[in-house]
Structure formats: C-alpha cells, structure tokens
Design a protein around this motif. Structure first.
Motif, PDB file in Angstrom:
ATOM      1  N   TYR A   1      20.236  91.526  27.613  1.00  0.00           N
ATOM      2  CA  TYR A   1      21.196  90.722  28.358  1.00  0.00           C
ATOM      3  C   TYR A   1      22.475  90.665  27.538  1.00  0.00           C
ATOM      4  N   THR A   2      23.215  89.592  27.610  1.00  0.00           N
ATOM      5  CA  THR A   2      24.480  89.470  26.889  1.00  0.00           C
ATOM      6  C   THR A   2      24.243  89.414  25.375  1.00  0.00           C
ATOM      7  N   PRO A   3      25.005  90.200  24.553  1.00  0.00           N
ATOM      8  CA  PRO A   3      26.152  91.026  24.928  1.00  0.00           C
ATOM      9  C   PRO A   3      25.870  92.515  25.101  1.00  0.00           C
ATOM     10  N   THR A   4      24.655  92.990  24.690  1.00  0.00           N
ATOM     11  CA  THR A   4      24.417  94.432  24.670  1.00  0.00           C
ATOM     12  C   THR A   4      24.461  95.059  26.056  1.00  0.00           C
ATOM     13  N   VAL A   5      24.087  94.281  27.099  1.00  0.00           N
ATOM     14  CA  VAL A   5      24.060  94.852  28.443  1.00  0.00           C
ATOM     15  C   VAL A   5      25.436  95.383  28.857  1.00  0.00           C
ATOM     16  N   GLY A   6      26.508  94.776  28.363  1.00  0.00           N
ATOM     17  CA  GLY A   6      27.844  95.281  28.670  1.00  0.00           C
ATOM     18  C   GLY A   6      28.057  96.658  28.082  1.00  0.00           C
ATOM     19  N   LEU A   7      27.611  96.855  26.864  1.00  0.00           N
ATOM     20  CA  LEU A   7      27.716  98.156  26.204  1.00  0.00           C
ATOM     21  C   LEU A   7      26.867  99.196  26.934  1.00  0.00           C
ATOM     22  N   VAL A   8      25.693  98.767  27.400  1.00  0.00           N
ATOM     23  CA  VAL A   8      24.813  99.673  28.156  1.00  0.00           C
ATOM     24  C   VAL A   8      25.498 100.119  29.444  1.00  0.00           C
ATOM     25  N   CYS A   9      26.127  99.183  30.149  1.00  0.00           N
ATOM     26  CA  CYS A   9      26.814  99.535  31.393  1.00  0.00           C
ATOM     27  C   CYS A   9      27.958 100.514  31.132  1.00  0.00           C
ATOM     28  N   GLN A  10      28.694 100.302  30.059  1.00  0.00           N
ATOM     29  CA  GLN A  10      29.800 101.209  29.741  1.00  0.00           C
ATOM     30  C   GLN A  10      29.320 102.632  29.489  1.00  0.00           C
ATOM     31  N   ASN A  11      28.095 102.754  28.999  1.00  0.00           N
ATOM     32  CA  ASN A  11      27.560 104.078  28.644  1.00  0.00           C
ATOM     33  C   ASN A  11      26.409 104.511  29.541  1.00  0.00           C
ATOM     34  N   TYR A  12      26.268 103.859  30.714  1.00  0.00           N
ATOM     35  CA  TYR A  12      25.045 104.017  31.503  1.00  0.00           C
ATOM     36  C   TYR A  12      24.802 105.452  31.974  1.00  0.00           C
ATOM     37  N   SER A  13      25.851 106.143  32.395  1.00  0.00           N
ATOM     38  CA  SER A  13      25.649 107.508  32.900  1.00  0.00           C
ATOM     39  C   SER A  13      25.066 108.404  31.824  1.00  0.00           C
ATOM     40  N   GLY A  14      25.491 108.205  30.587  1.00  0.00           N
ATOM     41  CA  GLY A  14      24.938 108.998  29.495  1.00  0.00           C
ATOM     42  C   GLY A  14      23.562 108.538  29.065  1.00  0.00           C
ATOM     43  N   LEU A  15      23.250 107.259  29.263  1.00  0.00           N
ATOM     44  CA  LEU A  15      21.948 106.709  28.865  1.00  0.00           C
ATOM     45  C   LEU A  15      20.879 106.914  29.930  1.00  0.00           C
ATOM     46  N   PHE A  16      21.295 107.226  31.164  1.00  0.00           N
ATOM     47  CA  PHE A  16      20.361 107.303  32.299  1.00  0.00           C
ATOM     48  C   PHE A  16      19.241 108.302  32.031  1.00  0.00           C
ATOM     49  N   ARG A  17      18.007 107.866  32.198  1.00  0.00           N
ATOM     50  CA  ARG A  17      16.835 108.741  32.057  1.00  0.00           C
ATOM     51  C   ARG A  17      15.953 108.717  33.304  1.00  0.00           C
ATOM     52  N   ARG A  18      15.738 107.545  33.857  1.00  0.00           N
ATOM     53  CA  ARG A  18      14.924 107.435  35.069  1.00  0.00           C
ATOM     54  C   ARG A  18      15.471 106.286  35.896  1.00  0.00           C
ATOM     55  N   PRO A  19      15.373 106.390  37.228  1.00  0.00           N
ATOM     56  CA  PRO A  19      15.964 105.333  38.064  1.00  0.00           C
ATOM     57  C   PRO A  19      15.181 104.038  37.985  1.00  0.00           C
ATOM     58  N   ARG A  20      15.907 102.924  38.051  1.00  0.00           N
ATOM     59  CA  ARG A  20      15.311 101.603  38.210  1.00  0.00           C
ATOM     60  C   ARG A  20      16.023 100.945  39.363  1.00  0.00           C
ATOM     61  N   GLY A  21      15.277 100.292  40.232  1.00  0.00           N
ATOM     62  CA  GLY A  21      15.894  99.605  41.353  1.00  0.00           C
ATOM     63  C   GLY A  21      16.311 100.549  42.460  1.00  0.00           C
ATOM     64  N   MET A  22      17.210 100.071  43.319  1.00  0.00           N
ATOM     65  CA  MET A  22      17.680 100.868  44.455  1.00  0.00           C
ATOM     66  C   MET A  22      19.204 100.957  44.439  1.00  0.00           C
ATOM     67  N   TYR A  23      19.692 102.030  45.063  1.00  0.00           N
ATOM     68  CA  TYR A  23      21.117 102.291  45.153  1.00  0.00           C
ATOM     69  C   TYR A  23      21.483 102.457  46.620  1.00  0.00           C
ATOM     70  N   PHE A  24      22.317 101.549  47.130  1.00  0.00           N
ATOM     71  CA  PHE A  24      22.837 101.665  48.488  1.00  0.00           C
ATOM     72  C   PHE A  24      24.324 101.988  48.369  1.00  0.00           C
ATOM     73  N   SER A  25      24.777 102.995  49.078  1.00  0.00           N
ATOM     74  CA  SER A  25      26.174 103.394  48.940  1.00  0.00           C
ATOM     75  C   SER A  25      26.889 103.368  50.284  1.00  0.00           C
ATOM     76  N   ALA A  26      28.197 103.542  50.216  1.00  0.00           N
ATOM     77  CA  ALA A  26      29.003 103.587  51.441  1.00  0.00           C
ATOM     78  C   ALA A  26      28.586 104.748  52.332  1.00  0.00           C
ATOM     79  N   LYS A  27      27.966 105.758  51.747  1.00  0.00           N
ATOM     80  CA  LYS A  27      27.504 106.917  52.522  1.00  0.00           C
ATOM     81  C   LYS A  27      26.233 106.608  53.311  1.00  0.00           C
ATOM     82  N   ASP A  28      25.627 105.464  53.037  1.00  0.00           N
ATOM     83  CA  ASP A  28      24.358 105.107  53.687  1.00  0.00           C
ATOM     84  C   ASP A  28      24.549 104.191  54.893  1.00  0.00           C
ATOM     85  N   LYS A  29      25.770 103.999  55.306  1.00  0.00           N
ATOM     86  CA  LYS A  29      26.039 103.119  56.446  1.00  0.00           C
ATOM     87  C   LYS A  29      25.252 103.586  57.665  1.00  0.00           C
ATOM     88  N   GLY A  30      24.566 102.636  58.289  1.00  0.00           N
ATOM     89  CA  GLY A  30      23.736 102.950  59.453  1.00  0.00           C
ATOM     90  C   GLY A  30      22.311 103.311  59.106  1.00  0.00           C
TER      91      GLY A  30
END
Length: 603
Positions: A130-159
């Motif tokens: 949580y705070t404060p390291t989670v901010g650093l994780v978010c800044q580097n998330y694309s590089g840290l990504f290994r496996r998905p957690r949770g769900m992603y809904f995007s503007a492309k998913d409308k409907g």
C-alpha cells in the motif's frame, strides 16, 4: 471455492446471541497433480500432508518432507529479512520494489500463505503493498507486469460489459475497488497502470477486514490517458488514446456499474483515485442507487476528521470546542473538499443546525473567496465572503504564508499533492497559532508529495505540535528523552471498516451517518493517555481489532437508519436486537482468516 463447515448464519440458527469463528471444512477441487501446484488458491507448497498428496496425485511432485504452515511462514520471513540485509545502502526505490517483488511472487504461488504473512506482519508490509510503495509500483507497472490480476474494462468494450462481467470465475464477489487511473495518489494520470491501487487496497481489505480473498475484485476502467509519456511508451499496456470526456465517459461508467450489480447485486464498490470532477460526479450519480463510496472523498475525510477530533482532545478541550477550531486546508481537490464537507457536517451536528465553521480553503491560486471568477461549484460552499476576511486583512488569492500569519490557525491541513509546500517560513508561522498545541497534517501521498517532513515540522513549528502525515515517517527524537510522535493519517484505518460494516449489515447504500459513525469510532479508539502524548491514531499492529470496531459502528448505524437488509440468514430483525457486544462478536465471526483447508478431489 472455500467451503466453511460452520458459518455465522449457522451459528445464529443455533443461538441468536452466539457467534464463533468459522472453521474451514473440506474444499472440493476439480484438479489433480501439477494443476493444483500451479493454482495459488489451492497450492500449499510443501505443506501438503502425505494422505492429501496421495489422493490428489501429488506424490513425487514435491520434496518428501512435509513442512507446517507456521514453518513456511517463518521460512518466508527469513528470506524477507535476508533481502533487507542484502539491500542495505541501496536507493530506497530499489529496495521497496525488491520487497514488493518477493511478496508478489508469494502471492502468485500461494495465496493462503501470502495473506497469513500480511496479517501477521502488517506493520512491515502495509508500506509495501500500500502507501507509499504502491505509487512506485503503478509508475513502473507495465515493466513489472507478469500475470493479470483483476479485470480490465476499456472504452473499446462498450456494449459488451454485461457479458464480460461473467468472465470473472468467482460466483460471489463482496468487494470491488475501481479506478480509472486518472489521479493516482499525487502522481497524476497513470492510465491502466493505476490497477496497482485496487490490488493494494483489496489486499488491505483481506488483511484488515477479513474479506474473503476469493470474493474480492480489483478493476481498471481504461478510458484512455492524457499522459503523453505513457502514450509514447512501447511497454504501456493500456489504450493509446486521449481520455474520454463528458457523456462518453459517463456512459462507460454507467454501463460498468449496471453490469456489476446485475451479476452481484450486493457487491460494494469503492471508487479510488478518480480526478476531482469525476470523483464528485460519480459519487452523487451512484451513491443513492448502489452500495458504493469514494475513498478519496469520504475515506480521507473520515480519517482526517478522527485526527481533528483527537487534536481537540490533545489541546485539553471538550470535543464540542471543535466548532471553534480555525482550520486552514491547502488543496481544493476531492480529498480536501471531502474533509471540509465531513468536518462541516460534524460541526452542524454539534450546534444542532446550520453551521458557519472557521474553515479557510486554498488552492494553487491562493485563498478561495466569493470574489473569485469561475469558482468550482464543489469549492463554492467554503469560499469566504469579503466580510469574513476583511477584519483579518486578507483578500482573494492571499498566499499560504499570509493566511497562516493572519488566521493563526489551530490546524494546518495539507492535501495539495505539492511536496514541501509547508516550508520553513510557513512552519515557523505556526508557532504563533492561537492554540497551545497546534496541529500540522501533511497528508499528501506518496512520501515525495508530503507537504513537509516530520523532522521539519518539529524543528520549525516547535515541539508542542501534533503532527500527522499520509505517508509513514519515523518518530522524531527531540532530545532530553522527548519524542515527537508521528501519526500516519492513513485511509487504511477507515475504509476496511466501512466496507466490512456495510457488507455484514447488507446495507442498501452507504450513508453520511455510517461514515460519521466510522470516523467517530476511530477518534474514540485512542486513550486519553495516548492523546496527551500526541498520538492520534492507533498502531497498525491492531488493525484487525480497529476494523472490527469500526465495522460494528458502521453496521449499527446502518441498522439505526433502516438501511440494513441483513446478510445470508442474519436478517435486519436479528441485527436490530443485537447489543453492541453481540454486534462486535458477529462482525468478528464474519472475518476470514487464512488456514489451509483439506482438499478433496471431485471430477
């Protein structure tokens, strides 16, 4: 899914006044062999007993020695301590990410052990997940990504969201944390990388509130990003388009909320790190229709209010004197305005009617008054009239140092996101406060965005201050055996209890009364002796007990306001007739705790 041999509801059937902690019964699995070892929900690593290894086809796939759960815990902690020793002297960011990685690897491998480690060592690991390291994780998330957690809904998913929501494998979801990544902590627009915030918040929900981890869901609502650096980053994992605005944006959030509550009508949705205009808009849009709240507006406000009430006690005054406190708030975003709204409600309750509190609100352009053109509607109720400030020698746009010198506030509260804005001059001016024990709240996150450090606050504002911050700082050695206590005014003290209380009561919505009850419960948790030493918030070590007490206060407020519909077989009538002690027992019995369940294979 975990199956509990006994539940709170079953206990209630036997005796409406006795609850006991649920004991995990056998868990049915539809996997065998290596598939179980690769599933973090069921994997016990070397703790599988021999009989279980035989019936699940695991014999030979693990080293022969069976290691107990406690031994696994100790072995992980030894690895963690070894990492701490080996990274001494390295930059703080490097060390924090190394600690996050070792925890994340455990999370990927063995969920039950991961949450046991968090709960038993929450003081060590809260700053990592949580705070404060989670901010650093978010800044580097694309590089840290290994496996998905949770769900992603995007503007492309409308409907498509109504069908997409059924892709999540859990049949029941109790708690959802949602972000659009538009204002991550004080770091701004991080787009899809903001998913780290819901993940971290929900880990706190499990550790602090005992929400079953199989019933949590972190969600990213990706509507684009206006961060050009991310749009140009080849590793960025989100939509490469500007953020949606206006009705286009709201239509996406509307569709998501409808989809979630179609599948899980009782799920609680916590909105997190939305930019101010959408934070207030979505809160007003959904709060009377769904069981939801915005942590930046309401959670931060509740934690701050608890600290403000504690400050009054630290000054040796009755709580009713809160109506006379002069409070300067620096930062007119969702958090700052949330604090002022809740503080105004508290003052109104104390005076029994319309209140005119002594609040002064500043943004990047200085003091906000009615003379300002194009004033934000959310800030307008707190804008000073010329008559209110003429006698102080202030005017529209007055600087922070001018306001502090003229107002001589009891409390200086920062939610600006501007690191160091409480500079030496401002802090020294606080020595002239009309209060014998003025308070300085530097609440912006992460650490680099804190309005001042604890060391600077005590050095320049004096030893008599009460100090609180959003990020963790060490207590300050004042010499001669004196200690300047640092209070972490962290939302983790409050939001888990709000969610837990709403969940166990089956609340239709989360009301202002429920939020006020949470804040007042937190404020009353500290003893008078602790208050006189400058301690406003309890130790994070006791976070489960704190959360149970706050959950109880929220549950009872929901019952009192006739918002509680009950949960499972504990209905509103049973809740209504419970004493406070019985409600505490019921709330605690509803909290999940990580224990390995016996696994039984079923085809």
């Amino acid at each position: 899914m975990w199956r509990l041999a006994r539940s709170a509801a079953a206990n209630l059937r036997r005796s409406p006044r006795r609850f006991s902690t649920a004991i995990p019964g056998p868990c049915i699995v539809h996997k065998r062999g290596a598939d179980i070892l690769h599933d973090p929900w069921f994997n016990k690593d070397t703790a599988f007993p021999i009989t279980e290894r035989d019936r699940l086809g695991l014999r030979g796939l693990l080293p022969p020695r069976v290691i107990s759960f406690e031994h696994q815990h100790d072995r992980f902690m030894e690895s963690y301590r070894s990492l701490e020793r080996n990274t001494k002297g390295h930059p703080d960011g490097f060390v924090s990410l190394a600690k996050w990685r070792i925890l994340n690897r455990l999370h990927d491998r063995n969920e039950t052990l991961y949450y046991r480690v968090l709960i038993d060592n929450i003081e060590d690991f809260a700053p990592i997940i949580y705070t404060p390291t989670v901010g650093l994780v978010c800044q580097n998330y694309s590089g840290l990504f290994r496996r998905p957690r949770g769900m992603y809904f995007s503007a492309k998913d409308k409907g498509e969201m109504m069908s997409m929501i059924y892709n999540w494998p859990a049949q029941k979801v109790d708690m959802i944390v949602l972000t659009d990544g538009s204002r991550i902590l004080g770091l701004g627009d991080l787009g899809v990388q903001g998913i780290g915030i819901p993940i971290g918040k929900l880990d706190v929900y499990v550790a602090a509130a005992g929400i079953n981890p199989q019933r949590i869901l972190p969600i990213m609502l990706d509507v684009g990003t206006n961060n050009e650096k991310l749009l140009q980053d080849p590793l960025y994992l989100g939509l490469r388009q500007p953020r949606l605005e206006g009705e286009e944006y709201l239509s996406i959030v509307d569709e998501f909320m409808e989809a979630v509550h179609e599948r899980w009508p009782k799920a609680i949705v916590q909105f997190e790190d939305f930019q101010m205009k959408w934070a207030f808009e979505t809160l007003q849009r959904y709060r009377k229709k769904f069981c939801m709240f915005n942590d930046d507006i309401q959670g931060t406000a509740g934690v701050a209010l608890a600290g403000l009430l504690g400050t009054v006690r630290a000054q040796g005054l009755p709580l009713t004197d809160f109506v006379n406190q002069k409070i300067v708030v620096v930062g007119a975003g969702s958090a700052g305005l949330g604090v002022l709204n809740m503080a105004k409600q508290a003052v109104s309750r104390m005076v029994g009617g319309e209140a005119h509190p002594h609040f002064f609100l500043l943004d990047k352009d200085g003091l906000i008054t009615r003379a300002r053109k194009d004033i934000d509607p959310s800030a307008a109720p707190f804008a000073k009239t010329p008559g209110e400030i003429e006698g102080l020698g202030l005017k529209e746009g007055a600087s922070l140092i001018e306001v502090v010198k003229k107002v001589k506030p009891d409390v200086l509260l920062g939610l600006s996101g501007v690191g160091g804005i409480f500079n030496e001059e401002v802090l020294k001016a606080m020595q002239e406060s009309d209060s014998a024990k003025p308070a300085i709240f530097a609440m912006s996150n992460p650490t680099m965005n804190a309005e001042c450090t604890a060391v600077d606050a005590f050095k320049h504002a004096g030893e008599k201050i009460v100090f609180a911050s959003g990020s963790p700082f060490k207590n300050v050695d004042l010499g001669n055996g004196k200690v300047g206590h640092v209070n972490q005014a962290n939302n983790m003290y409050l939001f888990p209890g709000i969610g837990l209380g709403a969940l166990v009561s089956g609340a239709r919505v989360i009301s202002d009364g429920m939020l006020q009850a949470a804040a007042e419960c937190l404020a009353s948790y500290i003893t008078e002796e602790e208050i006189q030493r400058g301690i406003l918030y309890p130790s994070v070590k006791s976070i489960r007990d704190i959360t149970a007490q706050i959950g109880t206060a929220v549950c009872r407020a929901a019952v009192a306001e006739e918002l509680a519909e009950g949960r499972c077989e504990v209905g509103p009538k049973e809740l209504m007739h419970m004493s406070k002690e019985e409600t505490v027992e019921y709330v605690k019995s509803s909290m999940w705790y990580p224990i390995y369940s016996p696994l039984v294979h079923e085809k």
